[in-house]
Each structure stands twice: as C-alpha cells, then as structure tokens.
Design an enzyme around this catalytic site. Structure first.
Site, PDB file in Angstrom:
ATOM      1  N   ARG A   1      -9.011  16.485   5.256  1.00  0.00           N
ATOM      2  CA  ARG A   1     -10.191  16.630   4.303  1.00  0.00           C
ATOM      3  C   ARG A   1     -10.865  17.311   5.265  1.00  0.00           C
ATOM      4  O   ARG A   1     -11.102  17.208   6.424  1.00  0.00           O
ATOM      5  CB  ARG A   1      -9.987  15.703   3.585  1.00  0.00           C
TER       6      ARG A   1
ATOM      7  N   ASN B   1      -7.758   8.402   8.277  1.00  0.00           N
ATOM      8  CA  ASN B   1      -6.920   9.630   8.407  1.00  0.00           C
ATOM      9  C   ASN B   1      -8.336  10.470   7.431  1.00  0.00           C
ATOM     10  O   ASN B   1      -8.667  10.983   7.227  1.00  0.00           O
ATOM     11  CB  ASN B   1      -5.646   9.662   8.307  1.00  0.00           C
TER      12      ASN B   1
ATOM     13  N   GLU C   1      -7.710  -4.241   4.407  1.00  0.00           N
ATOM     14  CA  GLU C   1      -7.356  -3.981   3.530  1.00  0.00           C
ATOM     15  C   GLU C   1      -6.616  -4.718   2.498  1.00  0.00           C
ATOM     16  O   GLU C   1      -6.325  -5.513   1.920  1.00  0.00           O
ATOM     17  CB  GLU C   1      -7.216  -2.909   3.030  1.00  0.00           C
TER      18      GLU C   1
ATOM     19  N   LYS D   1       2.849   0.631   3.074  1.00  0.00           N
ATOM     20  CA  LYS D   1       2.484   0.394   4.081  1.00  0.00           C
ATOM     21  C   LYS D   1       2.988  -1.789   3.524  1.00  0.00           C
ATOM     22  O   LYS D   1       1.802  -1.647   2.300  1.00  0.00           O
ATOM     23  CB  LYS D   1       0.977  -0.038   4.848  1.00  0.00           C
TER      24      LYS D   1
ATOM     25  N   ASP E   1      -4.888  14.021  15.134  1.00  0.00           N
ATOM     26  CA  ASP E   1      -5.568  12.178  15.361  1.00  0.00           C
ATOM     27  C   ASP E   1      -6.838  12.608  17.278  1.00  0.00           C
ATOM     28  O   ASP E   1      -6.287  13.197  18.208  1.00  0.00           O
ATOM     29  CB  ASP E   1      -3.926  12.066  16.606  1.00  0.00           C
ATOM     30  N   MET E   2      -7.352  11.846  16.651  1.00  0.00           N
ATOM     31  CA  MET E   2      -8.542  11.370  17.333  1.00  0.00           C
ATOM     32  C   MET E   2      -7.790  11.711  18.728  1.00  0.00           C
ATOM     33  O   MET E   2      -9.327  12.007  19.927  1.00  0.00           O
ATOM     34  CB  MET E   2      -9.289  10.675  17.125  1.00  0.00           C
ATOM     35  N   ARG E   3      -6.918  10.645  19.538  1.00  0.00           N
ATOM     36  CA  ARG E   3      -6.632  10.383  20.743  1.00  0.00           C
ATOM     37  C   ARG E   3      -6.577  11.771  21.127  1.00  0.00           C
ATOM     38  O   ARG E   3      -6.674  12.330  22.077  1.00  0.00           O
ATOM     39  CB  ARG E   3      -5.714   9.933  20.773  1.00  0.00           C
TER      40      ARG E   3
ATOM     41  N   ARG F   1      -2.394  -1.920  -3.867  1.00  0.00           N
ATOM     42  CA  ARG F   1      -3.540  -1.313  -3.526  1.00  0.00           C
ATOM     43  C   ARG F   1      -3.379   0.284  -4.509  1.00  0.00           C
ATOM     44  O   ARG F   1      -2.506   1.142  -4.295  1.00  0.00           O
ATOM     45  CB  ARG F   1      -3.455  -0.453  -2.277  1.00  0.00           C
TER      46      ARG F   1
ATOM     47  N   ASN G   1       1.022  -1.042   0.120  1.00  0.00           N
ATOM     48  CA  ASN G   1      -0.373   0.008   0.069  1.00  0.00           C
ATOM     49  C   ASN G   1       1.509   0.949  -0.467  1.00  0.00           C
ATOM     50  O   ASN G   1       1.150   1.302   1.198  1.00  0.00           O
ATOM     51  CB  ASN G   1      -0.723   0.119   1.493  1.00  0.00           C
TER      52      ASN G   1
ATOM     53  N   HIS H   1     -16.014   3.902   7.447  1.00  0.00           N
ATOM     54  CA  HIS H   1     -14.444   3.783   7.466  1.00  0.00           C
ATOM     55  C   HIS H   1     -13.789   5.159   7.818  1.00  0.00           C
ATOM     56  O   HIS H   1     -13.748   6.232   7.142  1.00  0.00           O
ATOM     57  CB  HIS H   1     -13.616   3.522   5.791  1.00  0.00           C
ATOM     58  N   LEU H   2     -13.966   5.063   9.735  1.00  0.00           N
ATOM     59  CA  LEU H   2     -12.957   6.328   9.492  1.00  0.00           C
ATOM     60  C   LEU H   2     -11.705   6.246  10.057  1.00  0.00           C
ATOM     61  O   LEU H   2     -11.025   5.836  10.880  1.00  0.00           O
ATOM     62  CB  LEU H   2     -13.959   6.701  11.269  1.00  0.00           C
TER      63      LEU H   2
ATOM     64  N   ASN I   1     -10.810   2.127  17.010  1.00  0.00           N
ATOM     65  CA  ASN I   1     -10.766   2.426  18.445  1.00  0.00           C
ATOM     66  C   ASN I   1     -11.742   3.520  19.543  1.00  0.00           C
ATOM     67  O   ASN I   1     -11.220   3.366  20.580  1.00  0.00           O
ATOM     68  CB  ASN I   1      -9.330   2.868  18.535  1.00  0.00           C
TER      69      ASN I   1
ATOM     70  N   HIS J   1     -11.490   3.653  -0.827  1.00  0.00           N
ATOM     71  CA  HIS J   1     -11.643   2.770   0.582  1.00  0.00           C
ATOM     72  C   HIS J   1     -12.391   1.247   0.224  1.00  0.00           C
ATOM     73  O   HIS J   1     -13.011   0.737   1.043  1.00  0.00           O
ATOM     74  CB  HIS J   1     -12.621   3.311   1.742  1.00  0.00           C
TER      75      HIS J   1
HETATM   76  N1  LIG Z   1      -6.827   4.043  20.104  1.00  0.00           N
HETATM   77  C1  LIG Z   1      -7.392   5.615  19.572  1.00  0.00           C
HETATM   78  N2  LIG Z   1      -8.955   5.882  19.947  1.00  0.00           N
HETATM   79  C2  LIG Z   1      -8.293   7.376  18.863  1.00  0.00           C
HETATM   80  N3  LIG Z   1      -8.176   7.161  17.862  1.00  0.00           N
HETATM   81  C3  LIG Z   1      -7.529   6.555  17.506  1.00  0.00           C
HETATM   82  C4  LIG Z   1      -6.917   5.075  17.773  1.00  0.00           C
HETATM   83  N4  LIG Z   1      -5.417   4.657  17.857  1.00  0.00           N
HETATM   84  C5  LIG Z   1      -5.452   5.452  15.673  1.00  0.00           C
HETATM   85  N5  LIG Z   1      -6.415   6.418  15.904  1.00  0.00           N
HETATM   86  C6  LIG Z   1      -6.889   7.157  14.978  1.00  0.00           C
HETATM   87  O1  LIG Z   1      -7.241   6.902  13.857  1.00  0.00           O
HETATM   88  C7  LIG Z   1      -6.108   7.312  12.951  1.00  0.00           C
HETATM   89  C8  LIG Z   1      -5.223   6.560  11.643  1.00  0.00           C
HETATM   90  O2  LIG Z   1      -6.358   5.449  10.969  1.00  0.00           O
HETATM   91  P1  LIG Z   1      -5.921   4.704   9.947  1.00  0.00           P
HETATM   92  O3  LIG Z   1      -7.697   3.663   9.392  1.00  0.00           O
HETATM   93  O4  LIG Z   1      -4.966   3.916  10.216  1.00  0.00           O
HETATM   94  O5  LIG Z   1      -5.781   5.589   8.959  1.00  0.00           O
HETATM   95  P2  LIG Z   1      -5.145   5.891   6.801  1.00  0.00           P
HETATM   96  O6  LIG Z   1      -5.552   4.860   6.745  1.00  0.00           O
HETATM   97  O7  LIG Z   1      -6.290   7.026   6.544  1.00  0.00           O
HETATM   98  O8  LIG Z   1      -4.234   6.543   7.384  1.00  0.00           O
HETATM   99  C9  LIG Z   1      -5.175   8.102  13.404  1.00  0.00           C
HETATM  100  O9  LIG Z   1      -5.436   9.424  12.125  1.00  0.00           O
HETATM  101  C10 LIG Z   1      -6.169   8.261  14.966  1.00  0.00           C
HETATM  102  O10 LIG Z   1      -6.662   9.519  14.713  1.00  0.00           O
HETATM  103  C1  LIG Z   2      -8.680   7.275  -0.501  1.00  0.00           C
HETATM  104  C2  LIG Z   2      -8.236   7.564   0.923  1.00  0.00           C
HETATM  105  O1  LIG Z   2      -8.595   8.042   1.376  1.00  0.00           O
HETATM  106  O2  LIG Z   2      -7.218   7.037   1.126  1.00  0.00           O
HETATM  107  P1  LIG Z   2      -6.033   6.946   2.889  1.00  0.00           P
HETATM  108  O3  LIG Z   2      -7.297   6.859   3.720  1.00  0.00           O
HETATM  109  O4  LIG Z   2      -5.560   5.589   2.712  1.00  0.00           O
HETATM  110  O5  LIG Z   2      -5.763   8.412   2.524  1.00  0.00           O
HETATM  111 MG   LIG Z   3      -7.038   3.672   5.846  1.00  0.00          MG
END
Ligand SMILES: Nc1ncnc2c1ncn2[C@@H]1O[C@H](COP(=O)(O)OP(=O)(O)O)[C@@H](O)[C@H]1O
Ligand SMILES: CC(=O)OP(=O)(O)O
Ligand SMILES: [Mg+2]
Length: 405
Positions: free
Chosen positions: A245, A215, A388, A17, A286-288, A95, A10, A212-213, A338, A184
């Site tokens: 975004r 980043n 994925e 990744k 970062d939601m945390r 991907r 990916n 699908h929440l 999470n 996604h």
């Molecule tokens: N324990 C947690 N509590 C809240 N949010 C979390 C936790 N772990 C990860 N995250 C959130 O998940 C996001 C990353 O999610 P992910 O699906 O890996 O994103 P992407 O694939 O879009 O990079 C981080 O930006 C963070 O906000």
């Molecule tokens: C399409 C897309 O937003 O992919 P990612 O969540 O990995 O940035």
């Molecule tokens: Mg992702």
C-alpha cells in the site's frame, strides 16, 4: 466442567490465522494458519502446543472457501483432543478490522451487530467481508457458542476531533462517515500497555509512539494509555509506506490517474492497495528480500528502503510534536520486531529528540520485549512483540467468561 478456552480467528481475504488459548493462564493450546483459500493449492499449517510437543502438521490441498477452511481447522484441533465441540470452549473471538464509531469495545455478535459490520464494508472492502465470512462460518459450526468481535478501530475512538476529522466539508464528511478511524488498534493497545510494563510504569503515566510495521503498517501516538492520533485513516491505505500500500500521497493523484491516465476507480484502488508500497517501488514486499538486495548493491531496493524510512521518520517527528513528551518509541509486528536495520535507520539522526539505538542491543534476536536504546538516551527505544490474538482472547473472555460457571 469449566469453559476456559477461547478460539481466536483472524480471517483475511484468502487466509485464516487462528489460535486456541486456555484463559486460566493465557497459554496457547494450538496455533495455525490456512492460506491461499480459494486457490488451486491452499496450505494449512497447524501446530499443537499441548504436552510439550510442537510438531507442526502441514498439508497442501484445495480449500475452496472459509467454511472449508474452518472445518479443516476443526478437524486438526479434534485430532489433538481440542475439538471445537468441547464444553471447555467458552467463546470464539473474531478480529474485525472496521467497527466505525459505533463499536468502541469488544462486542457479542448478534444479527444487528453483524448487519452494522456489513454496513461498514464500503470503508473496509479489503478486510470486513472476510471477517464476516469467518463469523458466519463459526456461527454455523457452533451456533450455541458466544461469538465476540474485537475491532481494530476501537482503541482509536479516543482520538480528539482535531486528529480524527479531515479538513473537508463537515456535512459531506458526516453524511458519508468520512473521518480517520485508524486500524491495528488491538495491537497498538496491547503493545503500548506492554511498553509501560517494560518501563516499570503504569500505562497512564507513559506517552508512547507505537510503530506497527507489518505488511500492513501503522503508527500511533498514545498518551497515558489512550490513542490521540494514528496514521491509518478512513481505510488502512493512509499513512506509512507498507508492503503493497502507498500510504500518504496527494489525493489529487487519484484525479490525475482517472482524468489523464484514464484509469477506473477500481483500477486505482487496486494500484494503491495492492501494487504500491514496497512492492510498487522495487517488486518486493518482504523486508528480508529487500535487505538482501541492498546488501548486494541493488539501487532500486535501496531507494525503496529510503522512501520507507523517510515516511517513518516523518511520523516519529509528527507524533513527538503531538505528544509533547515521549517516553518510548516502540517497534512491533513482522518488520518492527525482526528488521534491525529498519529500527536503526528510523531513529538515526534523531539524537536531538533524545532518540538513539544501541547497535549491540539492536542486533540481539529475541521474542521478548526489550530496550534497544543506550542508557544515556532520554527516550526509550524498544522492541515489543505484538500479540493481537492474545489481546483478542483476553478481551473476549473478559466479556463472556466461563459460560459453564
Ligand atoms: N526476519 C525478518 N526480517 C525482516 N522482515 C521480516 C522478518 N520476518 C518477517 N518480516 C516481515 O514481516 C512482514 C509480515 O509481518 P506481519 O506483522 O506478519 O504482517 P501482516 O500481519 O500485516 O501480514 C513480512 O512481509 C516481512 O517483510
Ligand atoms: C488493517 C490492516 O492493515 O491489517 P493487516 O496488517 O492485517 O493487513
Ligand atoms: Mg498483522
């Protein structure tokens, strides 16, 4: 010797990744991440999963580009006896974020396929270029090996025109391939299928709203295993509030920022894709961190969270209307899997729609798919971890199989 292994890549703009899987039992042999590629100090984290051990190895050093990154990955795998020159490697699955309308299924990458992926760069400038770099690098490393593209957009190509077409001049839209593609899709496909399993039903008997929440964040309405609507559009910018975004807004904001704000198109592109969403609202994506600030009384973080939840509720309600009957609303990806407060807030006040979250179930931390709604709830609310990489490996191996057979 049979070839049952698949390497999944990916490739992001500054990261890769990866996972190496054995498709005889879909077990993971190694997982890893290379990030900050091209920056002063890149970081590689590699975790072998064979032989019961899972001692990660990390190193921080400059990794100039994706070719160097892939060579570093190959070295790590070789050190574990999982080298990419092994005859057990069946294929490399990539991907690819944007496949347009042309690619509706996993596809063996040929020169012509790569040219078409390149032709889609203008509608996926943040993702496809890096995906292409990953493909080219892998081809150079193992020119003999089948390389398969699994497209984010493929699952969404079943959308009806009523959902996929924007209400703009048809000739202009068709000439410039402007329509909703959605992204996604590999995750939405996997999670909606796993949700049906969790409910003990066949996918074709289940209507699901998938959230699908990560980043990047997107919602989808899945009727009987087929996507009928999704929140991302021509590009991954549309829809939910995301980490960086903006998601939905009046398109005239762009005219306003250009005409009155004197901003260039590129400046507005960067503003909306990289400096908006949660990071634009409160300086954090970062939601945390956002939840920590809220717990400390930070009003800016609280408003950012409320805006994020308000948009999420709108999509849940909209897709409830699109589907007519909803069997499950399911949360997935980093935030969805999470962040219990996000799940609780997103569903709060929707009791009339048959939606509720059980506080005790919602607070359980687990990597498993699970229900978080109370017995009496008419609609299931669930957490289903996405995967994925497994979905890409499964689709890749289904296409190419054991090349030594
Ligand atoms: N324990 C947690 N509590 C809240 N949010 C979390 C936790 N772990 C990860 N995250 C959130 O998940 C996001 C990353 O999610 P992910 O699906 O890996 O994103 P992407 O694939 O879009 O990079 C981080 O930006 C963070 O906000
Ligand atoms: C399409 C897309 O937003 O992919 P990612 O969540 O990995 O940035
Ligand atoms: Mg992702």
């Amino acid at each position: 010797m049979s070839a049952t292994r698949v390497l999944v890549l990916n490739s992001g703009s500054s990261s890769v990744k990866y996972q190496l899987l054995d498709m005889r039992d879909s077990s993971r042999l190694a997982v890893g991440l290379v990030e900050r590629i091209g920056e002063e100090t890149s970081r590689l984290k590699h975790t072998p999963l064979t032989g019961g051990g899972a001692e990660s190895r990390e190193r921080e050093e400059p990794i100039a580009d994706h070719e160097a990154a892939l060579r570093a990955v190959a070295d790590e795998l070789a050190a574990d006896g999982l080298g990419l020159d092994s005859p057990e490697l069946a294929a490399i699955g990539h991907r690819v974020v944007h496949g347009g309308l042309k690619f509706t299924a996993p596809t063996v990458i040929t020169d012509e396929v790569l040219k078409e992926i390149e032709r889609l760069v203008p509608v996926a400038p943040l993702h496809n270029p890096a995906n292409i770099t990953g493909i080219r690098t892998a081809q150079a490393l193992r020119p003999d090996l089948p390389q398969v593209a699994v497209f984010d957009t493929a699952f969404h190509t079943t959308m009806p025109e009523s959902a996929a077409r924007y209400a703009i001049d048809v000739q202009t839209a068709d000439e410039h391939r402007v329509r909703r593609y959605g992204f996604h899709g590999t995750s939405h496909a996997y999670v909606s299928r796993e949700t049906a399993k969790l409910l003990g039903k066949a996918p074709e008997d289940v209507n699901v709203i998938v959230l699908h929440l990560g980043n990047g964040a997107s919602a989808s309405a899945v009727r009987g295993g087929r996507c009928v609507d999704t929140s991302m559009g021509l590009t991954p910018l549309e829809g939910l509030v995301m980490g960086t975004r903006s998601g939905d807004m009046d398109p005239a904001v762009i005219f306003h920022l250009a005409r009155v704000g004197k901003m260039s198109v590129d400046e507005i592109d960067i503003l909306l894709n990289k400096k908006s969403g949660l990071i634009g609202l409160c300086g954090d994506n970062d939601m945390r961190e956002i939840r920590r600030r809220i717990d400390e009384g930070d009003q800016e973080a609280a408003l950012a969270f409320d805006i994020y939840i308000h948009r999420l509720k709108k999509y849940i309600g909209a897709y409830y209307a699109v589907l007519g009957r909803v069997d499950a609303v399911v949360f997935t990806a980093g935030v969805g899997e999470n962040a219990a407060p996000v799940r609780e807030a997103a569903v709060a006040g929707l009791e009339e729609l048959g939606l509720a979250v059980d506080g005790a179930l919602n607070s359980v931390r687990s990597d498993e798919a699970r229900l978080i709604s109370p017995e009496y709830a008419r609609v299931a609310v669930a957490v289903v971890p996405t995967d994925e990489e497994l979905e890409i490996a499964t689709q890749t191996y289904a296409l190419v199989g054991d090349r030594n057979a």
